[in-house]
Design a protein around this motif. Structure first.
Motif, PDB file in Angstrom:
ATOM      1  N   PRO A  76      -2.775  38.052 -11.491  1.00 46.54           N
ATOM      2  CA  PRO A  76      -0.648  37.572 -11.606  1.00 46.54           C
ATOM      3  C   PRO A  76      -0.032  38.201 -12.331  1.00 46.54           C
ATOM      4  O   PRO A  76      -0.075  38.826 -12.841  1.00 46.54           O
ATOM      5  N   ASP A  77       1.482  37.613 -12.060  1.00 47.67           N
ATOM      6  CA  ASP A  77       2.468  38.344 -12.820  1.00 47.67           C
ATOM      7  C   ASP A  77       3.162  37.241 -13.633  1.00 47.67           C
ATOM      8  O   ASP A  77       4.262  36.790 -12.465  1.00 47.67           O
ATOM      9  N   ASN A  78       3.100  36.210 -13.868  1.00 46.54           N
ATOM     10  CA  ASN A  78       3.165  35.458 -14.261  1.00 46.54           C
ATOM     11  C   ASN A  78       4.407  34.920 -15.248  1.00 46.54           C
ATOM     12  O   ASN A  78       4.930  33.865 -16.098  1.00 46.54           O
ATOM     13  N   VAL A  79       5.529  35.900 -15.684  1.00 44.97           N
ATOM     14  CA  VAL A  79       6.346  36.357 -16.751  1.00 44.97           C
ATOM     15  C   VAL A  79       7.620  35.470 -15.749  1.00 44.97           C
ATOM     16  O   VAL A  79       8.152  35.377 -15.318  1.00 44.97           O
ATOM     17  N   PHE A  80       8.655  34.710 -17.138  1.00 47.98           N
ATOM     18  CA  PHE A  80       9.364  33.832 -16.638  1.00 47.98           C
ATOM     19  C   PHE A  80       9.508  32.818 -15.611  1.00 47.98           C
ATOM     20  O   PHE A  80      10.078  32.636 -14.931  1.00 47.98           O
ATOM     21  N   ASP A  81       8.153  32.479 -15.631  1.00 56.07           N
ATOM     22  CA  ASP A  81       8.142  31.260 -14.667  1.00 56.07           C
ATOM     23  C   ASP A  81       8.353  30.038 -14.989  1.00 56.07           C
ATOM     24  O   ASP A  81       8.476  30.002 -16.299  1.00 56.07           O
ATOM     25  N   ALA A  82       9.475  28.761 -14.160  1.00 55.54           N
ATOM     26  CA  ALA A  82      10.263  28.512 -14.168  1.00 55.54           C
ATOM     27  C   ALA A  82      10.357  27.716 -13.461  1.00 55.54           C
ATOM     28  O   ALA A  82      10.487  28.116 -12.662  1.00 55.54           O
ATOM     29  N   VAL A  83      10.611  26.325 -13.744  1.00 51.68           N
ATOM     30  CA  VAL A  83      10.687  25.096 -12.507  1.00 51.68           C
ATOM     31  C   VAL A  83      12.121  24.281 -13.149  1.00 51.68           C
ATOM     32  O   VAL A  83      11.934  23.831 -14.375  1.00 51.68           O
ATOM     33  N   LYS A  84      12.499  23.807 -12.787  1.00 54.72           N
ATOM     34  CA  LYS A  84      13.835  22.976 -12.823  1.00 54.72           C
ATOM     35  C   LYS A  84      13.793  21.881 -12.110  1.00 54.72           C
ATOM     36  O   LYS A  84      13.806  22.182 -10.213  1.00 54.72           O
ATOM     37  N   ASP A  85      13.792  20.651 -12.342  1.00 61.60           N
ATOM     38  CA  ASP A  85      13.180  19.480 -11.362  1.00 61.60           C
ATOM     39  C   ASP A  85      14.805  18.752 -10.969  1.00 61.60           C
ATOM     40  O   ASP A  85      15.549  18.987 -11.628  1.00 61.60           O
ATOM     41  N   LYS A  86      14.109  17.638 -10.211  1.00 59.56           N
ATOM     42  CA  LYS A  86      15.711  16.469  -9.802  1.00 59.56           C
ATOM     43  C   LYS A  86      16.338  15.670 -11.429  1.00 59.56           C
ATOM     44  O   LYS A  86      17.410  15.856 -11.039  1.00 59.56           O
ATOM     45  N   GLN A  87      15.013  15.940 -12.675  1.00 67.71           N
ATOM     46  CA  GLN A  87      16.201  14.855 -13.428  1.00 67.71           C
ATOM     47  C   GLN A  87      16.719  16.060 -14.254  1.00 67.71           C
ATOM     48  O   GLN A  87      16.696  16.029 -15.400  1.00 67.71           O
ATOM     49  N   ASN A  88      17.526  17.638 -13.979  1.00 71.88           N
ATOM     50  CA  ASN A  88      17.676  18.548 -14.294  1.00 71.88           C
ATOM     51  C   ASN A  88      17.461  18.310 -15.844  1.00 71.88           C
ATOM     52  O   ASN A  88      17.836  18.976 -17.269  1.00 71.88           O
ATOM     53  N   ARG A  89      15.843  19.057 -15.202  1.00 75.89           N
ATOM     54  CA  ARG A  89      14.719  19.852 -17.310  1.00 75.89           C
ATOM     55  C   ARG A  89      14.690  20.718 -15.832  1.00 75.89           C
ATOM     56  O   ARG A  89      13.661  20.533 -15.307  1.00 75.89           O
ATOM     57  N   SER A  90      13.996  21.643 -17.057  1.00 73.45           N
ATOM     58  CA  SER A  90      13.240  23.148 -16.775  1.00 73.45           C
ATOM     59  C   SER A  90      11.933  22.832 -17.774  1.00 73.45           C
ATOM     60  O   SER A  90      11.992  22.481 -18.755  1.00 73.45           O
ATOM     61  N   SER A  91      11.118  23.553 -16.495  1.00 77.95           N
ATOM     62  CA  SER A  91       9.801  23.491 -17.491  1.00 77.95           C
ATOM     63  C   SER A  91       9.519  25.150 -17.052  1.00 77.95           C
ATOM     64  O   SER A  91       9.627  25.530 -16.216  1.00 77.95           O
ATOM     65  N   ARG A  92       9.449  25.397 -18.363  1.00 83.23           N
ATOM     66  CA  ARG A  92       8.982  26.623 -18.439  1.00 83.23           C
ATOM     67  C   ARG A  92       6.836  27.115 -19.301  1.00 83.23           C
ATOM     68  O   ARG A  92       6.548  26.829 -18.983  1.00 83.23           O
ATOM     69  N   TYR A  93       6.457  28.172 -18.295  1.00 89.11           N
ATOM     70  CA  TYR A  93       4.919  28.054 -17.855  1.00 89.11           C
ATOM     71  C   TYR A  93       4.433  29.543 -18.555  1.00 89.11           C
ATOM     72  O   TYR A  93       5.229  30.256 -18.416  1.00 89.11           O
ATOM     73  N   TYR A  94       3.749  29.199 -19.649  1.00 94.37           N
ATOM     74  CA  TYR A  94       3.011  30.637 -20.723  1.00 94.37           C
ATOM     75  C   TYR A  94       2.216  30.390 -20.417  1.00 94.37           C
ATOM     76  O   TYR A  94       0.766  29.160 -20.488  1.00 94.37           O
ATOM     77  N   TYR A  95       0.994  31.710 -19.857  1.00 96.30           N
ATOM     78  CA  TYR A  95      -0.607  31.805 -19.391  1.00 96.30           C
ATOM     79  C   TYR A  95      -0.921  33.087 -21.050  1.00 96.30           C
ATOM     80  O   TYR A  95      -0.778  33.744 -20.529  1.00 96.30           O
ATOM     81  N   ILE A  96      -2.031  31.527 -21.836  1.00 94.36           N
ATOM     82  CA  ILE A  96      -2.681  32.363 -22.969  1.00 94.36           C
ATOM     83  C   ILE A  96      -4.094  32.434 -22.765  1.00 94.36           C
ATOM     84  O   ILE A  96      -4.357  31.239 -22.830  1.00 94.36           O
ATOM     85  N   LEU A  97      -4.953  33.427 -22.469  1.00 92.16           N
ATOM     86  CA  LEU A  97      -6.336  33.720 -21.595  1.00 92.16           C
ATOM     87  C   LEU A  97      -6.183  32.905 -21.004  1.00 92.16           C
ATOM     88  O   LEU A  97      -5.486  32.976 -19.566  1.00 92.16           O
ATOM     89  N   SER A  98      -7.306  32.137 -20.748  1.00 93.08           N
ATOM     90  CA  SER A  98      -7.251  30.522 -19.578  1.00 93.08           C
ATOM     91  C   SER A  98      -6.281  29.662 -19.445  1.00 93.08           C
ATOM     92  O   SER A  98      -6.580  29.029 -18.325  1.00 93.08           O
ATOM     93  N   ASP A  99      -5.700  29.119 -20.175  1.00 92.64           N
ATOM     94  CA  ASP A  99      -4.912  28.338 -20.318  1.00 92.64           C
ATOM     95  C   ASP A  99      -3.863  28.095 -19.769  1.00 92.64           C
ATOM     96  O   ASP A  99      -3.141  29.673 -20.393  1.00 92.64           O
ATOM     97  N   VAL A 100      -3.092  27.193 -19.831  1.00 95.75           N
ATOM     98  CA  VAL A 100      -1.674  27.608 -19.307  1.00 95.75           C
ATOM     99  C   VAL A 100      -0.699  25.943 -20.169  1.00 95.75           C
ATOM    100  O   VAL A 100      -0.793  24.997 -19.541  1.00 95.75           O
ATOM    101  N   TYR A 101       0.154  26.783 -20.526  1.00 93.45           N
ATOM    102  CA  TYR A 101       1.344  26.010 -21.756  1.00 93.45           C
ATOM    103  C   TYR A 101       2.466  25.220 -20.791  1.00 93.45           C
ATOM    104  O   TYR A 101       2.910  26.451 -20.333  1.00 93.45           O
ATOM    105  N   LYS A 102       2.896  24.356 -20.519  1.00 92.59           N
ATOM    106  CA  LYS A 102       3.936  24.038 -20.128  1.00 92.59           C
ATOM    107  C   LYS A 102       5.224  23.498 -20.623  1.00 92.59           C
ATOM    108  O   LYS A 102       4.778  22.292 -21.969  1.00 92.59           O
ATOM    109  N   LEU A 103       6.209  24.087 -21.029  1.00 95.86           N
ATOM    110  CA  LEU A 103       7.361  23.590 -22.088  1.00 95.86           C
ATOM    111  C   LEU A 103       8.810  23.017 -21.879  1.00 95.86           C
ATOM    112  O   LEU A 103       8.857  23.715 -20.244  1.00 95.86           O
TER     113      LEU A 103
END
Length: 265
Positions: A76-103
């Protein structure tokens, strides 16, 4: 009659650009402030059902393949992964080993639209400026594409952002194309359920990772083997591998959200 034609054309344009689409960007950036070396990546902005996702083109291709049921190994190549939703929020995704974190944060962007105009990428564009998380940005948007979207977490101007660069010239996004036909998938796109985490807790996770990046492997909780090009087993030197990871993390001191940079020991 002329007014009616203008309104009709405007309505047609809004209807056309309110539908799902894919916008491509080129990104050039610097990971290390002490180096002149830059990294280039092809990026994709997917707009679907009022939401959007920004990711590398390679990650989009990986997720597209996985969504068809592919179970094999792909890088994979998941740097800068970001989602903008209908509630005007942004979520960034960070991959550390086998874990995925969502801010997740609300999108609070205090744009200043300037008077300067220019022709860019074949579109009539206008300049806008923004201070965001430690960086001063200059953006160019076009109302020729009346879509209030842009690269990464940026949005909210009265037209698509086609170019964006920060004052230090560390990051530059450049428009490279627009497609109405593309492979659609889950907008979040991650293969495993991400863990929701606060900014402070995420910094703690990263500091723990820095201090002992191979804790699970060295403790035997996760089995790992290294082999040479002939298939022979190699001895795993966790101390040397840890030094390499720590050196990389300390050199990567120029994140796009500069004020959120983690201070490693």
């Amino acid at each position: 009659m002329k007014t009616f034609i203008v309104i009709l054309l405007f309505s047609f344009a809004q209807n056309f650009y309110s539908q799902d689409m894919r916008i491509d960007y080129n990104l050039v950036y610097k990971e290390d402030t002490l180096s002149s070396e830059t990294i280039s990546k092809k990026m994709v902005l997917l707009v679907q059902d009022g939401e959007s996702r920004f990711c590398t083109e390679k990650q989009y291709e990986v997720d597209s393949l996985r969504s068809t049921g592919f179970k094999g190994f792909i890088v994979p190549d998941n740097v800068f992964d970001a989602v903008k939703d209908k509630q005007n929020r942004s979520s960034r995704y960070y991959y550390i080993l086998s874990d995925v974190y969502k801010l997740t944060d609300p999108i609070l962007l205090n744009w200043k639209i300037e008077k300067e105009v220019a022709k860019k990428y074949g579109y009539n564009c206008q300049k806008a400026t923004l201070s965001y998380k430690g960086r001063d940005w200059e953006a160019w948007f076009t109302q020729d594409i009346p879509l209030q979207e842009g690269p990464y977490v940026f949005k909210g101007l009265p037209g698509l952002i086609v170019e964006m660069e920060d004052k230090s010239r560390s990051y530059k996004f450049s428009f490279s194309g627009l497609k109405k036909s593309f492979y659609k998938m889950n907008i979040e796109g991650v293969s495993s359920k991400p863990m929701e985490i606060s900014r402070n807790n995420f910094k703690k996770v990263m500091l723990d990772y820095y201090n002992d990046p191979f804790r699970e492997m060295s403790s035997g909780n996760v089995k790992a083997k290294l082999k040479d090009e002939k298939g022979n087993d190699l001895e795993i030197n966790f101390r040397e591998m840890t030094k390499n990871v720590q050196s990389y993390l300390k050199k990567s001191n120029n994140p796009i959200e500069l004020s959120e940079a983690i201070k490693y020991p």
